[in-house]
Design an enzyme around this catalytic site. Structure first.
Site: not given
Length: 492
Positions: A87, A191, A408-409
């Site tokens: 990613h 993941d 993350i945002t």
């Protein structure tokens, strides 16, 4: 050096005729009492929460100076050590963080363990405000028999292993088994499943460590079960990660249509993201694949599946008791409705043979310093809008503030809110008045304790070395894994 007890050495509690102790923050403050007023802020942690907090403070206060302290020698936290190597687009945020770190009003100090090398009260003495943004560096235990057996790992440690986190470089997972079980159904679980099943040649041009890639090349894992206590309506992964799994080259999914009975009607009223995710699960489970997809699945050599309504009860040992050989799962049913429904055991169990168990049931923050309140049950620092409860001038942002949730945002928005709170307190006169010495005082303490911090320019030298090593094999970088080698490269 162990943290000092704050109460007995704080100079303000002594008689005035007694000079402040040598090397203390107090004596350093006297040297800087005439400096021009600057808002001195220290941020602990250089992951997304730390950098976004610093970025917002620098943007909205032109006299702010931010020092970022990090226990690793390198910056960026989970962007470097948590984001999957396949990613790379998610890691582009590092460019923004680099701009922040290069500001003449920001400084990075790696290789400094707050709570050991310098205490939080010592930082509070040196700065107008301290923001704790050190994330969640531990994992939630399963707390079941057999968890300590070889072959059982936390997903966090496994992710750290293939992403080059120094503390996990010796993990050495044995991938000689046929079946792996991942406990948990969040994005980290997917993941890990994806990395286990991705053809190694597809990872060769990523920043995965060469050591872990070599182990994956030898892997015999052909089946990965991703197990959750609840049902399809409660999975924590997102549609992007699910779609990647469904389309993963060389693999095919296994979903039991019985797990999805009655869901068509129940998803009509759920929020759109959840509805789209569940519809994709339904199609994958119930619909016959198209001709092209069927042909792809027919030649797939690896398989993954979602097991719902199962809760781990015990890791089963091999006959000699020296290795994990399976997991006993309690069959569950749901009580309540929707995303808040909870799982209760039915009394039935099933045993699932496997040679590798990866626990992905959540990350957890640790307490950093005896002076800082900590809620061990929730794994967070008690706070109100980022203000640490009962400790004026101390703040928190990111996972240590709200728990290990979101992307993350989410952390960006959360960190901006904390920095806004801090600036509001400054405007309201709630932060200490007058000048503070900032890093000059901390630097003196660290020097007296034999601690040599790593600067951002030092990191850029290490970064250049990693990129250079990666270019030899066509990778974006080959991460340095050994802190001692890093220090040697810096001439230490």
């Amino acid at each position: 050096m162990a943290p000092r007890c704050w109460r007995w050495w704080h100079w303000s509690a002594w008689p005035r005729i007694r000079p402040p102790p040598t090397g203390s923050i107090a004596s350093s403050r006297q040297q800087f009492s005439t400096q021009e007023q600057t808002l001195q802020i220290s941020v602990v942690g250089s992951g997304p929460a730390g950098f976004y907090t610093a970025q917002h403070l620098l943007k909205h206060h032109t006299r702010a100076h931010v020092d970022i302290f990090e226990k690793q020698l390198v910056p960026f936290g989970l962007v470097r050590f948590g984001v999957a190597p396949d990613h790379p687009e998610v890691k582009n945020v590092i460019n923004t963080f680099t701009q922040t770190a290069r500001s003449d009003r920001c400084a990075f100090h790696g290789n400094v363990v707050v709570g050991r090398d310098v205490t939080v009260p010592e930082l509070q003495e040196a700065y107008h405000a301290v923001v704790l943004s050190y994330g969640a560096e531990d994992h939630r235990a399963l707390e079941i028999p057999g968890e300590e057996l070889p072959g059982v790992f936390s997903a966090r440690a496994f992710v750290g292993w293939y992403n080059g986190l120094p503390e996990n470089k010796e993990l050495a997972p044995d991938l000689s088994c046929d079946t792996a079980v991942i406990l948990g159904q969040g994005n980290v679980a997917l993941d890990v499943a994806r990395i286990l099943l991705t053809p190694p040649e597809h990872l060769e041009k990523t920043d995965i460590t060469e050591a872990s890639l070599e182990v994956l090349r030898q892997s015999r894992v052909k089946m990965v079960w991703i197990v959750g206590r609840r049902g399809p309506l409660q999975v924590a992964f997102t549609i992007k990660e699910l779609r990647e799994m469904i389309q993963l080259p060389g693999t095919r999914p296994i979903l039991d249509p019985a797990d999805f009975l009655g869901l068509h009607d129940r998803i009509k009223e759920v929020p759109r993201p959840r509805k789209r995710l569940t519809e994709l699960l339904l199609r994958t489970a119930a619909e016959k694949p198209g001709e092209e997809e069927a042909a792809r699945q027919a030649v797939a050599s690896r398989v993954w599946g979602l097991r719902f309504f199962r809760s781990p009860q015990q890791v089963l040992p091999s006959p000699d008791g020296r290795q994990a050989a399976g997991i006993r799962l309690a069959v569950t049913r749901l009580e309540g409705v929707g995303e808040t429904a909870w799982a209760v055991p039915t009394g039935d169990t099933e045993d699932l043979p496997c040679g590798l168990v990866l626990s992905s049931v959540g990350y957890k923050s640790r307490p950093i310093d005896p002076s800082v309140p900590f809620d061990p049950k929730l794994g967070i620092i008690p706070n109100k809008e980022g203000r640490v409860v009962d400790v004026p001038g101390l703040y928190c942002s990111g996972w240590v503030k709200r728990g290990p949730t979101g992307v993350i945002t989410t952390t960006m928005a959360d960190s901006f809110l904390t920095s806004q709170t801090l600036l509001q307190d400054l405007k309201a006169g709630l932060l200490p008045p007058g000048p503070r010495p900032g890093y000059a005082a901390v630097e003196a303490l660290l020097s007296s304790r034999g601690v040599r911090p790593v600067s951002f320019s030092d990191w850029e030298k290490l970064d250049a070395e990693e990129v250079s090593r990666g270019q030899r094999t066509g990778k974006p970088r080959e991460k340095l894994l050994d802190p001692q080698e890093m220090l040697q490269l810096l001439g230490r």
